[in-house]
Design an enzyme around this catalytic site. Sequence first.
Site, PDB file in Angstrom:
ATOM      1  N   GLN A 418      39.733  42.271  18.684  1.00 52.05           N
ATOM      2  CA  GLN A 418      39.156  41.844  17.415  1.00 52.05           C
ATOM      3  C   GLN A 418      37.682  42.241  17.342  1.00 52.05           C
ATOM      4  O   GLN A 418      36.920  42.034  18.290  1.00 52.05           O
ATOM      5  CB  GLN A 418      39.294  40.335  17.238  1.00 52.05           C
ATOM      6  CG  GLN A 418      40.712  39.854  16.960  1.00 52.05           C
ATOM      7  CD  GLN A 418      41.202  40.211  15.563  1.00 52.05           C
ATOM      8  OE1 GLN A 418      40.488  40.818  14.762  1.00 52.05           O
ATOM      9  NE2 GLN A 418      42.433  39.825  15.254  1.00 52.05           N
ATOM     10  N   CYS A 553      46.189  40.797   8.597  1.00 51.78           N
ATOM     11  CA  CYS A 553      44.870  41.233   8.124  1.00 51.78           C
ATOM     12  C   CYS A 553      44.951  41.840   6.733  1.00 51.78           C
ATOM     13  O   CYS A 553      43.924  42.145   6.124  1.00 51.78           O
ATOM     14  CB  CYS A 553      44.261  42.238   9.100  1.00 51.78           C
ATOM     15  SG  CYS A 553      45.232  43.738   9.324  1.00 51.78           S
ATOM     16  N   GLU A 596      41.396  37.529   7.208  1.00 54.45           N
ATOM     17  CA  GLU A 596      42.626  37.295   7.978  1.00 54.45           C
ATOM     18  C   GLU A 596      43.372  36.107   7.368  1.00 54.45           C
ATOM     19  O   GLU A 596      42.747  35.135   6.918  1.00 54.45           O
ATOM     20  CB  GLU A 596      42.279  36.994   9.436  1.00 54.45           C
ATOM     21  CG  GLU A 596      43.336  37.389  10.424  1.00 54.45           C
ATOM     22  CD  GLU A 596      43.213  38.831  10.876  1.00 54.45           C
ATOM     23  OE1 GLU A 596      43.983  39.237  11.764  1.00 54.45           O
ATOM     24  OE2 GLU A 596      42.353  39.566  10.352  1.00 54.45           O
TER      25      GLU A 596
END
Length: 614
Positions: A418, A553, A596
């Site tokens: 991430q 996402c 997200e």
Amino acid sequence: ASLEIDQKQFEPKGLETGKLETMTSESVGVQPDSAKEDSAEKPLNYLNSSQFTSELFKIEVKNFRPYTTVAMLKKRMQSLGLEPHKVKVMPNSWMAFVTFKNADQRDKALSVLPGHIWRGQALTAKLAKPKADPFGNAAAADSGQSSSAAKRPRLDTDTAADSKPAPLSAEAASELLRDAVTPLWRLGYEEQLKQKSQDMSCEVKQLTRQVAAVGGLSAESVEMMPIVASPVVDQYRNKCQFTVAWSPTQTDSVVVGFRVGRYRDGEADVYPPDTAAVVPTVILAVVRRLQALLNEPDMKRRAPPYDAKRHVGCWKAATVRCNSSNRTLLYLDIHQPFLTANDTSDETEMSLRHFIENRLQNGLLGDQDGCVASLHVVYTDHGGGEANGLWRHLGGDPDITETLGSLSFRVSPAAFFQVNTAAAEVLHNRIYSMLQHGESDSDNQSSALLDVCCGTGTIGLSLARYFSQVLGIELIADAVRDAQLNAQRNGIKNASFVCGRAEDTLPREANLLAETVSDLRVVLDPPRGGLQPSVLSTIRRCRSIRRLLYVSCCPRAARSNFVDLCRPASNKWRGDPFRLALVQPVDLFPLTKHCELLLLFVREPADAAADASE
């Protein structure tokens, strides 16, 4: 246009091997005006070049059934002995474009596909027109001006006869860059969160309507939790990918930065990233040092940047990663066909590959400002991508280590991690709390976690202390090795990882887990476009899976996945449907429009569902 280089046929236009000493930005990086005019008149000129393009061997396939995916069509064609190169199914239609690597394969498809019965439909196929080069279209539309002319303010001194736009001022270039990279930079963070929350709310409403349309369970009772803010708002990206190009504002100067605009629109201008608020200072230092190295006279002479308009040149991209201790990793994407065509055998000058690697090692490794702790290069063909390139570790550590919560993770050059480390910790905490929604921690003593598309294992390992067992499934072998190493370095003994396709691996592994635990929970963290229907079908048939947490996402791109999990059982979708119970937006990308979304799907055991229906 989709162009792919054939190394044996590749030969830079206007250049001869052995005459590299004359190469400058004028000869390699910038199209001459005559070329631009020719491109404007003939946007299909690239078809006559020596470079291979599958656009020469393209067909149009029609009349297949709705909801046919690229994977389904490709698999069907392969079963007929065909070898499709690229397949693109057009949205909201029953048409696809398919390209092949040569005329024989294309002609075979034209003889096999017409009239072929597939899922009750008779297919049609015919030759398709090649796609025009975006830069040719842009040149024609702008009457010779560069593709970004419409965005650039003209000066009072400009005249109608001047075909070239005025160079952007530093202020205008900065604003153009921020609009492209951080489109919400004009809003305060609270306003950004409000806008993203509204966007996610609209997306959830659209999803519930689609679930209701297919008869899904309790679509009207979905609860959306308030959006969770990122702990950091600027300089949060631990990974940035930059383009290497000739500067649009300075003659004969190389720039390492962000591309403004899209290739498909004929735009390829690149500007320095200095004013992009999401880029950390330590990454900017690496960019400046690399840019200075690439602007050295010998480097520009022998290894100019890649020209996206003419598909000629050496340097394509530079990716920089950093960790919370400010250690950096750099890997550079080098255009292999350029090296193949332009490497010299002159004994008075070292080989081009040796020259490049030697200069990178001497100029970028060390303890000085802008130097990196880990240095790699990847040699790629045009359109081949990093995954198919030749990777070389030039020096320093092979990877860097990042801390996430109380755990440390190996971050190798191509590993997924991430980009917002601080927000990733928040994300993992929210994943666990949603999996536990309405239950107590004691319920986990006999629960197992199945981490599908686990990557390097960050989610599964972060949650391992809450479950009796954790199993990760991942298609990429290198990522599985990283996950196993991460488990070992953190002393986590109840986590294991397997490599394979989820639809092939999941049934066996789920059944084995079901023999030792009474409750199996799943986390899905797939790529932006979601999962193939076959994976979802497999999950639905695993009766031991009671709760599923989907990490998305791009909810709009993955919406069909959500609907398929909820649609009623049928011959195609066997197994009890899930019910969408809870959604939670988490902001991992401040200053951008991305967010997200966590979606919790639940289902009762078959016997409990039967009792409830009675």
